[in-house]
Design a protein around this motif. Structure first.
Motif, PDB file in Angstrom:
ATOM      1  N   ARG A 123      18.819  45.767  34.369  1.00 41.60           N
ATOM      2  CA  ARG A 123      17.713  45.919  35.319  1.00 41.60           C
ATOM      3  C   ARG A 123      18.156  45.581  36.744  1.00 41.60           C
ATOM      4  O   ARG A 123      18.756  44.543  37.000  1.00 41.60           O
ATOM      5  N   GLY A 124      17.852  46.508  37.672  1.00 39.62           N
ATOM      6  CA  GLY A 124      18.127  46.277  39.071  1.00 39.62           C
ATOM      7  C   GLY A 124      19.550  46.542  39.512  1.00 39.62           C
ATOM      8  O   GLY A 124      19.878  46.380  40.686  1.00 39.62           O
ATOM      9  N   GLU A 125      20.403  46.977  38.580  1.00 39.12           N
ATOM     10  CA  GLU A 125      21.806  47.194  38.925  1.00 39.12           C
ATOM     11  C   GLU A 125      22.120  48.689  39.023  1.00 39.12           C
ATOM     12  O   GLU A 125      21.793  49.451  38.112  1.00 39.12           O
TER      13      GLU A 125
ATOM     14  N   SER B 135      18.894  53.449  34.185  1.00 39.62           N
ATOM     15  CA  SER B 135      17.882  53.222  33.155  1.00 39.62           C
ATOM     16  C   SER B 135      18.378  53.493  31.745  1.00 39.62           C
ATOM     17  O   SER B 135      17.947  52.860  30.793  1.00 39.62           O
TER      18      SER B 135
ATOM     19  N   THR C  85      18.043  51.205  39.587  1.00 42.40           N
ATOM     20  CA  THR C  85      18.495  50.813  38.261  1.00 42.40           C
ATOM     21  C   THR C  85      19.028  52.006  37.477  1.00 42.40           C
ATOM     22  O   THR C  85      18.424  53.071  37.473  1.00 42.40           O
TER      23      THR C  85
END
Length: 241
Positions: free
Chosen positions: A50-52, A82, A80
């Motif tokens: 998440r968020g990367e 996913s 992100t």
């Protein structure tokens, strides 16, 4: 693929021995991992967190992070990765996410290969959130946002060869049937079976669902809902009216 390992995500990655029901490796992932694939050699894992804006390549025995595969994105806030999937021959990795085209990566050298085309309706939205190779690896299916129908992309020619007809739902999960005749979608309004040959809806059930899966023989279709239950359906195998 041989059923020997089960890998769990979260802030710590854990590899379980299925027969012994015991963890064999465990390490800190550094972020909340929500997608994992095991490479065919069983020596390598690829994860998305998440968020990367990248996928991580891990040594499955030491927990060492070997590579970071960064994606191009049009969004600075929603970047992100996913979902990810490995081609059946193990040579290509597909990454999907928000504000980005589907990207393909060589799994031998972990180098970028190419991007696959967006839907004309995408316009930098969430149309590539989930990706999945067909069983033969010729096609890749991509789906995400409400107004962007799921589409089948020819990997070699990079052409969109088919879209789902009148499909408009926010999808949380997808799966290809083992022989390639169906794509199953789990969405905010229901679960669906679509014909991969025609793009037409074959069957649906209303509700909010988060995940779908097919049995290896293609006879059963399972769906998990937001209430925490799993329902298994038998797929019709004979002729019908």
């Amino acid at each position: 693929a041989d059923g020997q390992w089960l890998v769990g995500g979260g802030y710590r990655l854990t590899i379980w021995d299925v027969k012994k029901l015991k963890p064999v490796h465990r390490w800190n992932a550094g972020a909340l991992v929500h997608a994992i694939v095991i490479m065919p050699d069983k020596k390598t894992l690829v994860t998305a967190a998440r968020g990367e804006p990248y996928a991580s390549v891990w040594d499955a025995t030491t927990g060492e992070e070997l590579e970071r595969l960064f994606v191009k994105t049009s969004s600075e806030t929603m970047r992100t990765v996913s979902s990810l999937d490995i081609s059946p021959n193990g040579k290509l990795l597909a990454l999907g996410g928000f504000g980005q085209a589907v990207s393909l990566w060589n799994t031998t050298r972990w180098t970028f290969v190419q991007e696959l085309p967006d839907s004309p309706n995408d316009q930098g939205r969430d149309g590539n959130k989930y990706v999945c190779f067909s069983p033969g690896g010729k096609l890749l299916f991509a789906k995400g946002d409400w107004e962007i129908p799921g589409r089948f992309i020819d990997v070699e020619s990079r052409r969109i060869v088919r879209e789902l007809i009148e499909e408009k739902d926010l999808v949380y999960g997808l799966a290809y049937s083992p022989f390639g005749e169906f794509v199953g979608l789990a969405g905010s309004r229901g679960i669906y079976l679509w014909s991969s040959r025609t793009g037409k809806l074959v069957w649906s059930q209303k509700g909010e669902y988060w995940s779908v899966a097919f049995s290896s023989d293609g006879k059963f279709f399972a769906a998990g809902n937001g209430a925490g239950s799993v329902t298994v359906y038998k797929i019709w195998q004979g002729e019908k009216d």
